[in-house]
Scaffold this motif. Structure first.
Motif, PDB file in Angstrom:
ATOM      1  N   SER A   1       0.835  -1.214   0.000  1.00  0.00           N
ATOM      2  CA  SER A   1       0.000   0.000   0.000  1.00  0.00           C
ATOM      3  C   SER A   1       0.863   1.255   0.000  1.00  0.00           C
ATOM      4  CB  SER A   1      -0.930   0.016   1.218  1.00  0.00           C
ATOM      5  OG  SER A   1      -1.877  -1.012   1.126  1.00  0.00           O
ATOM      6  N   ASN A   2       1.944   1.241   0.757  1.00  0.00           N
ATOM      7  CA  ASN A   2       2.847   2.392   0.791  1.00  0.00           C
ATOM      8  C   ASN A   2       3.512   2.616  -0.563  1.00  0.00           C
ATOM      9  OD1 ASN A   2       2.243   2.956   3.452  1.00  0.00           O
ATOM     10  ND2 ASN A   2       3.974   1.789   4.249  1.00  0.00           N
TER      11      ASN A   2
ATOM     12  N   LYS B   1       0.991   4.328  -2.708  1.00  0.00           N
ATOM     13  CA  LYS B   1       0.781   5.726  -2.308  1.00  0.00           C
ATOM     14  C   LYS B   1       1.806   6.678  -2.914  1.00  0.00           C
ATOM     15  CE  LYS B   1      -1.403   4.619   2.078  1.00  0.00           C
ATOM     16  NZ  LYS B   1      -1.174   4.477   3.519  1.00  0.00           N
TER      17      LYS B   1
ATOM     18  N   TYR C   1      -2.391   5.955  -8.601  1.00  0.00           N
ATOM     19  CA  TYR C   1      -2.240   4.621  -9.196  1.00  0.00           C
ATOM     20  C   TYR C   1      -3.342   4.362 -10.214  1.00  0.00           C
ATOM     21  CZ  TYR C   1      -0.850  -0.178  -9.614  1.00  0.00           C
ATOM     22  OH  TYR C   1      -0.378  -1.360 -10.113  1.00  0.00           O
TER      23      TYR C   1
END
Length: 167
Positions: free
Chosen positions: A102-103, A106, A112
């Motif tokens: 997820s990072n 981000k 994305y």
């Protein structure tokens, strides 16, 4: 009908025997072979159970990371499944790995996109901070800084959902 039952019993017997192996990597490889053979029956993942899809999405991600880290992952078709991959890691209780992915998402330039061509264009224009950020996350992933034993988590997931594998 008897033939279908015999085939299902044979597959369940295979899964039972696979899960008796002591080497967790061997378990994953054997289950992977069964699932990917089953997947070949269709052009998509429609023949797989939800539990088998969890296995496949993790396998897709791990393979892409082995080829070239997050930059490779995002610039390949594997990146089309980023949400499914994050959810799959959460499903096996690899919460820190899901957070790591997820990072990486981000810091993707300009948000994305699941479209491969759009992602490639964004990666080509990415600044050094983005590339460096992914490299830092690659290092965390490969040095197991998440402190999660994903292999054991996958094996435990397979064992907990044994009846959903190989059907």
């Amino acid at each position: 009908m008897t033939k279908i039952l015999n085939v299902n019993q044979e597959i369940m017997s295979k899964i039972n025997n696979i899960l008796k192996l002591e080497d967790e990597v061997a378990i994953i490889e054997a289950v992977g072979t069964l699932i990917w053979d089953k997947k070949e029956e269709t052009e998509d993942f429609s023949s797989l159970t939800d539990e088998e899809k969890v296995f496949v999405f993790i396998d897709i991600f791990e393979g892409a990371m082995g080829e070239g880290g997050f930059e490779f992952f995002f610039s390949s078709e594997s990146g089309n499944f980023v949400e499914e991959i994050i959810t799959s890691y959460q499903e096996i209780n690899a919460i820190k790995t899901a957070e790591l992915i997820s990072n990486a998402v981000k810091i993707f330039p300009k948000g994305y996109d699941t479209n491969l061509e759009t992602r490639i264009a964004a990666i080509e224009k990415a600044d050094e901070n983005t590339i460096s950020g992914w490299e830092d996350l690659d290092e965390l992933f490969f040095t197991n800084e998440t402190e999660e034993d994903v292999v054991t988590l996958i094996v435990n997931y397979i064992k907990a959902n044994e009846s959903q594998f190989g059907n």
